[in-house]
Design a protein around this motif. Sequence first.
Motif, PDB file in Angstrom:
ATOM      1  N   GLN A   1       0.836  -1.204   0.000  1.00 44.16           N
ATOM      2  CA  GLN A   1       0.000   0.000   0.000  1.00 44.16           C
ATOM      3  C   GLN A   1       0.878   1.264   0.000  1.00 44.16           C
TER       4      GLN A   1
ATOM      5  N   LYS B   1       2.303   1.848  -3.353  1.00 42.18           N
ATOM      6  CA  LYS B   1       1.281   2.376  -4.278  1.00 42.18           C
ATOM      7  C   LYS B   1       1.028   3.859  -4.021  1.00 42.18           C
ATOM      8  N   LYS B   2       0.954   4.215  -2.747  1.00 41.95           N
ATOM      9  CA  LYS B   2       0.738   5.634  -2.413  1.00 41.95           C
ATOM     10  C   LYS B   2       1.853   6.491  -2.992  1.00 41.95           C
TER      11      LYS B   2
ATOM     12  N   MET C   1       1.337   7.585  -6.571  1.00 42.57           N
ATOM     13  CA  MET C   1       0.188   8.393  -6.995  1.00 42.57           C
ATOM     14  C   MET C   1       0.561   9.826  -7.377  1.00 42.57           C
TER      15      MET C   1
END
Lengths: 84, 256
Positions: free
Chosen positions: A57, A60-61, A64
Amino acid sequence: MTRGEIQSRILEIFKEEFEIENPGLDDDLRDKHEFDSIDALDLLSRIEDLLGSSLTQDEKKQAMNIRTIHHIIDYVELMAAKRS
Amino acid sequence: MRACFSHMKPVADVIITLMIWTYYFLSYLLLFWVWYAGAFLFSSNRETAFQRINHCYYRAFFSFVRAIVPGLAFNIDKDVLSIRSSVIVCNHLSYLDPILLISLFERHKTIVKNVFFKVPIFGWILRTAGYLPAIASEGLVSLMMERMNGLRGYLASDGNLFVFPEGTRSRDGSLGRFNEGAFKIAKRCDAPIQVLSIKNTDRLFPPDSFLFNTCIDNTIEVKLIGTIGPDYQGKDVSISEVKEKARSLLNNSLTS
């Protein structure tokens, strides 16, 4: 995987998946090609396929805020290095 | 509208506007906050419960508006009410549009400007109801990822996602350029796209006005213009073509 190989795979994904052909490597993808958050999430799935492993996670952040193809290549290189 | 004489209209606009906003806030403060609190504390599915409360809240709101605004009627296509498991795209005329669609669909989600997620209480309701932020920017990245990951299952289980692809209200009624987000989501979730048209909400509550426009003959219409259910997995499916098809359907309907 070399940087050149990553670049050609990423450009292939952009053509197939996002209907964006031959973007400039420093183009702001959001402003110039309407590459939005939904696309970014789909791109992350494709990057996971490319790496052959799942992204966390936090990883992925981290992705962004990426705005250009160069940044994407840097990101994939970094993730690949972390996994090797 | 002959029921209201023209010289009384400015006074009626002010009085009815005050009544509507008073109802809007008082019904929340005196009644609906109890429902939200109860659902938050006791519901096994807060998201669905909050969507249902929002739906009831705005249904009651529009019933009240219809009851007190002279000359106002609603014409909602019955096909609209039966839409399920779809991405709904619609033209955008007034701030009333999103709450009108909430009043029509019990199970609904929508995309909301990021700034609203930061508003106290309101932001909490948006988050708990499962609405999506417009952009995965700082502070909302996790929420966006969580929402997008759950969207396919939500749509498959009869939920609807409605989106205004123009991104903003039209100031002159004409249809603006469409963003691709809604169409990308439909493809991602393999969901059909339902194209709706809304008419005359801007006559009731015009953009850039605080006052409701009352004492005129006005029928607010919501119609199903068409359904687009392409084979998203097909090699030849282009998101920009799907987007243009939806825009063309809607534009033809609005200009005919």
